[in-house]
Write an enzyme that holds these catalytic residues in place. Sequence first.
Site, PDB file in Angstrom:
ATOM      1  N   ASP A  15       1.481 -11.399   6.583  1.00 50.11           N
ATOM      2  CA  ASP A  15       1.951 -10.513   5.834  1.00 50.11           C
ATOM      3  C   ASP A  15       3.295 -10.029   6.025  1.00 50.11           C
ATOM      4  O   ASP A  15       4.044  -9.254   5.188  1.00 50.11           O
ATOM      5  CB  ASP A  15       0.958  -9.440   5.315  1.00 50.11           C
ATOM      6  CG  ASP A  15       0.615  -8.540   6.540  1.00 50.11           C
ATOM      7  OD1 ASP A  15      -0.204  -8.949   7.444  1.00 50.11           O
ATOM      8  OD2 ASP A  15       0.998  -7.382   6.698  1.00 50.11           O
ATOM      9  N   GLY A  44       0.737  -1.238   0.090  1.00 45.99           N
ATOM     10  CA  GLY A  44      -0.173  -0.014  -0.077  1.00 45.99           C
ATOM     11  C   GLY A  44       0.757   1.306   0.095  1.00 45.99           C
ATOM     12  O   GLY A  44       0.381   2.135  -0.428  1.00 45.99           O
TER      13      GLY A  44
END
Length: 491
Positions: free
Chosen positions: A250, A90
């Site tokens: 993650d 992101g």
Amino acid sequence: MTIHFPFQNSYAALPANFFARVAPTPVAAPRLIKLNRPLAVQLGLDPDLLETPEGAEILAGKRIPEGADPIAMAYAGHQFGQFVPQLGDGRAILLGEVIDRDGVRRDIQLKGSGPTPFSRRGDGRAALGPVLREYIVSEAMYALGIPTTRSLAAVITGEHVIRETALPGAVLTRVASSHIRVGTFQFFAARRDTDAIRRLTEHVIARHYPELLGVDRPYHALLAGVVARQADLVARWLLVGFIHGVMNTDNSSISGETIDYGPCAFMDAYNPAQVFSSIDETGRYAYANQPRIALWNLTRLAECLLPLFGEEQEKAIEQAQEILGAFPDTFSKAYQAGLRRKVGLFTERDGDEALIQDLLDAMAKNQADFTLTFRKLGDAAGVPANDDARAQFMDPAAFDEWAKRWRERTALEPQTAAERKAAMHAVNPMFIPRNHRVEAVIQAAVNNDDYAPFEELVKALAKPYEEQREYAAYADPPLPDQRVLQTFCGT
């Protein structure tokens, strides 16, 4: 002038659903804070050119170097145990891959380089503080000998980012053997895309585990390889008092490197339940929980690989469980061997584990500094009259009782006192990135645009096992009013 990056972009050659092609967002006035010149040379880059204004523009994402194929990688993840089917880069963009001077393929990624399709309404930027923290801690971990992503450069952007307040913006250039995570596999498993999982698995084997090419059961062997690397990695964390702070799937690297230095911290006083991360309200990722969480994350990876193990699900689950079952013993062997080295034991005897655990229990009870207790124990091995180790204990008698047993045990080995001291100092650092020092560096940079404290701390941490008398103060634990009780995520 052309700054050459010899890019090879194997990940960008995978199918389009593995990533999103996106360019960094240009920034106003990039200024280089720090270039890791030795790492640049290792990567086959020209550090002199990277230190020019044009180099700063590349390292800030304002200029895209020739041969780059910028992408944001797709992944999912369990965040504090809750599954999110789409996360992805992101605020990071992978420029490409280079082959370093040792023949190792390395990712070059910009972190804080602007929004991507995975930003989830975020601005894709990074504040200066988290960039400096990651630079300091990742390079310290490298100097400590722990597998880690590394920091090539830190650049201030000339813009502000809005968090609780307006903060200077910055970009970190991060280097990794890859940015493939457990969450990368979860992204495709959540979509039941077995073909993509197979492609990803074969890519990982070729890149990180080439010794598995051509073995009978490569997918099983890959899981076993990742289990072994993660077990060793977490053991190494514990042996230096490191707390990752946000061990989501993650943030769990398939290559076995430490990745994503957010609310990470090093312990001062030894406390197995220590938590620093402001977002870890339940202590899920506390110091002593890290091995258990690593196995939990690896179990999520195994679930993703089950379709590749065979069509009989029960048999596949049984095979995965057998592989995962190796983790506790692999971790324990690495951790206990490391602890023996830390207390100067060269052989393994009955009672060693209990002896070392008694030391740890006494340290916890007496709020003894983790790093200095072991370092000063090395001094005591060389000079039995040295009192620096016992001075770490609120009740020095607790150390005296243990030290008597320890000296009886070391007397059973043939090494000289000088040999024992040297061996202990080689594994017990004098210098770690103490939280109060990192915070002081960040405040000087953010508030005063002063990077001299940052430069000095980075220099001290580059040789953690040496005495470095000129940096002696950096070994000191915090005073009561200097203690950092919480660390914060960099998003």
